[in-house]
Scaffold this active site. Structure first.
Site, mmCIF file in Angstrom:
data_model
loop_
_atom_site.group_PDB
_atom_site.id
_atom_site.type_symbol
_atom_site.label_atom_id
_atom_site.label_comp_id
_atom_site.label_asym_id
_atom_site.label_seq_id
_atom_site.Cartn_x
_atom_site.Cartn_y
_atom_site.Cartn_z
ATOM 1 N N GLY A 245 -18.470 4.399 -35.192
ATOM 2 C CA GLY A 245 -18.511 5.775 -35.702
ATOM 3 C C GLY A 245 -19.713 6.486 -35.354
ATOM 4 C CD GLU A 286 -14.439 -3.264 -35.073
ATOM 5 O OE1 GLU A 286 -14.006 -4.423 -35.421
ATOM 6 O OE2 GLU A 286 -14.088 -2.126 -35.362
ATOM 7 N N PRO A 287 -19.129 -0.086 -32.535
ATOM 8 C CG PRO A 287 -21.167 -0.118 -31.826
ATOM 9 C CD PRO A 287 -20.355 -1.146 -32.425
ATOM 10 N N GLY A 288 -18.035 2.304 -30.175
ATOM 11 C CA GLY A 288 -17.629 2.510 -28.679
ATOM 12 C C GLY A 288 -18.188 3.702 -28.142
ATOM 13 N NE ARG A 326 -13.387 12.929 -26.894
ATOM 14 C CZ ARG A 326 -14.120 13.706 -27.978
ATOM 15 N NH1 ARG A 326 -14.859 14.461 -26.969
ATOM 16 N NH2 ARG A 326 -14.244 13.725 -29.023
ATOM 17 C CE1 TYR A 330 -8.582 13.832 -31.044
ATOM 18 C CE2 TYR A 330 -9.909 13.521 -29.014
ATOM 19 C CZ TYR A 330 -9.074 12.974 -30.115
ATOM 20 O OH TYR A 330 -8.518 11.829 -29.717
ATOM 21 C CB CYS A 357 1.938 23.664 -15.170
ATOM 22 S SG CYS A 357 1.903 23.631 -13.316
ATOM 23 C CD GLU A 358 -0.177 22.053 -21.069
ATOM 24 O OE1 GLU A 358 -0.478 22.689 -22.074
ATOM 25 O OE2 GLU A 358 1.016 21.505 -20.928
#
Ligand code: LLP
Length: 434
Positions: A245, A286-288, A326, A330, A357-358
């Site tokens: 986190g 458990e950091p990522g 991302r 988000y 195509c967005e």
């Protein structure tokens, strides 16, 4: 810019490499990771988490950036790894990782995934579903093995981050409920099971967090659970996993040092153990994101540019939402620079858009200061190391770009760019269509 970025002459340099040369040599779009940055994050973390308690563990959350080379880097640095799927587990095993360095998380582990994990002999399986204990027991029985487990619970603590990445609240698909009438019979079953060694509890609050308070609140909930478990069943938990986190810098966020989160958590557990005469559990984090985010840089080449007079200036790159989803998912924000003219003032407001195509969902950076990009320029986007490559996809059948690892002027492939052939290798034209 992070600790390994600098502007030298006209160019952006990254961990001792000229990014414009990297783009030439390896092609774009390209993911670049700084080994120096990753190793220094791990060192900072070890200093506060492992040094005071050598039994503690760091389990890098591989979901943030997963490939064989990254597992190897973690193993070389002496830390464990957290995997969440058969595919992440397979990648680790293919990299030659010792399974006793792997912790297996996930809210709906498939029977075949659990079977592989138990067969390999992973360090811990974190139970995250009501039926999982029974499933693990049946697999252990079949394989004639015993496995080590933690139980993930939802601590019911709110955090301040994007709604999609909050996981520790009561209404979550993750973890077991902590209502006493549910959790204690479950814990009792785990303690009594002849197929598992129960070690303790796990929680994960969410991602991109900047406040230590929810960590402390959740730790308090866990300590109470540990105390009640001892009182009810005479069982002492010897592990507590506090998930990942810690937040990072994308634009102007002030990244807190690991100590900001982890010193107070360790102090809280210490104080509890002293007051309750409870043996200090091994603590796991458990950091990522915080290990890889700022170590990552993406390089793109500018193709078309467009000005909508009085409204917006666009520069279109040779990548976009498939290699960094991302912003679309988000509303994530990033900083960038024209890497081959890095010394020029960022005096225009520019939108860096992708080639998909967005519309608005394919904008990697919207309305940010840049020197006006021109066709052929190299755009560097900072802090893209977490959940970029690992969430990449083949939308519009764009191949997934390659990844290089750089360190002090040296660059090597870590993942080769996907080819068109590889992209279609699972396609089958049904007989009935031939
Ligand atoms: N442990 C567990 C059980 C997790 O679910 C996660 C992240 C971590 C550790 C690592 O958290 P970190 O240190 O990276 O914050 N795709 C989203 C992030 C999803 C995080 C999911 N779980 C994003 O791009 O923001």
């Amino acid at each position: 810019m992070n600790m390994v970025s600098e502007i030298k002459g006209k160019h952006l340099w990254f961990d001792g490499c000229d990014t414009v040369e990297l783009a030439k040599e390896f092609g774009t779009p390209l993911y670049v990771y700084s080994k120096t940055d990753i190793v220094s994050r791990i060192a900072e973390l070890k200093e506060c988490w492992i040094k005071p308690y050598p039994k503690n563990r760091i389990a890098y959350a591989a979901k943030a950036f997963c490939c064989m080379g990254m597992y190897k880097l973690c193993e070389n640095e002496g830390i464990s790894m957290d995997v969440v799927s058969g595919g992440e587990l397979y990648t680790a095993m293919k990299a030659g990782i010792n399974p006793a360095k792997l912790e297996f998380n996930g809210n709906n582990k498939l029977p075949k995934e659990l079977e592989a994990a138990i067969d390999y002999g992973v360090e811990r399986i974190v139970i995250d579903g009501v039926q999982e204990l029974e499933l693990i027991e049946s697999i252990c029985k079949k394989l004639g093995k015993k496995t080590d487990i933690l139980i993930r619970v939802t601590p019911c603590v709110e955090v301040d981050t994007h709604d999609f990445i909050v996981t520790g609240r009561k209404d979550s698909k993750f973890g077991l409920n902590i209502e006493p009438e549910f959790i204690f019979p479950y814990v009792k079953r785990a303690i009594d099971s002849e197929y598992v060694n129960f070690h303790g509890f796990h929680f994960h609050l969410g991602s991109q967090l900047f406040d230590v308070k929810p960590f402390l609140d959740a730790t308090a909930v866990m300590l109470q659970l540990m105390k009640d478990t001892r009182e009810k069943f005479g069982f002492v938990c010897d592990e507590l996993n506090i998930g990942g986190g810690p937040g990072v810098t994308y634009i102007n966020e002030e990244r807190p040092p690991y100590r900001y989160f982890y010193d107070p958590v360790l102090e809280k557990v210490e104080a509890f153990c002293k007051a309750e005469d409870y043996p200090m559990p091994a603590m796991i984090c458990e950091p990522g994101r915080s290990i890889v985010a700022e170590a990552g840089l993406q390089l793109y080449t500018v193709g078309m540019t467009k000005e909508v007079i009085g409204i917006r200036k666009y520069a279109a790159i040779d990548g976009g939402m498939p290699d960094n989803i991302r912003p679309a998912l988000y509303g994530a924000k990033y900083k960038g620079i024209v890497a081959n003219r890095a010394d020029e003032p960022a005096d225009e407001t520019v939108t860096i858009c992708g080639k998909c195509c967005e519309g608005d969902s394919d904008m990697i950076i919207k309305d940010a200061p840049f020197a006006m990009p021109k066709t052929g320029d190299i755009i560097a986007v900072f802090s893209t190391g977490a959940y970029g490559y690992s969430m990449a996809n083949n939308y519009n059948r764009n191949p997934i770009p390659g990844v290089i690892l750089v360190e002090k002027g040296k660059a090597e492939w870590m993942v080769k760019p996907q080819t068109y052939e590889q992209m279609i290798c699972c396609d089958v034209i049904p007989e009935s269509l031939k």
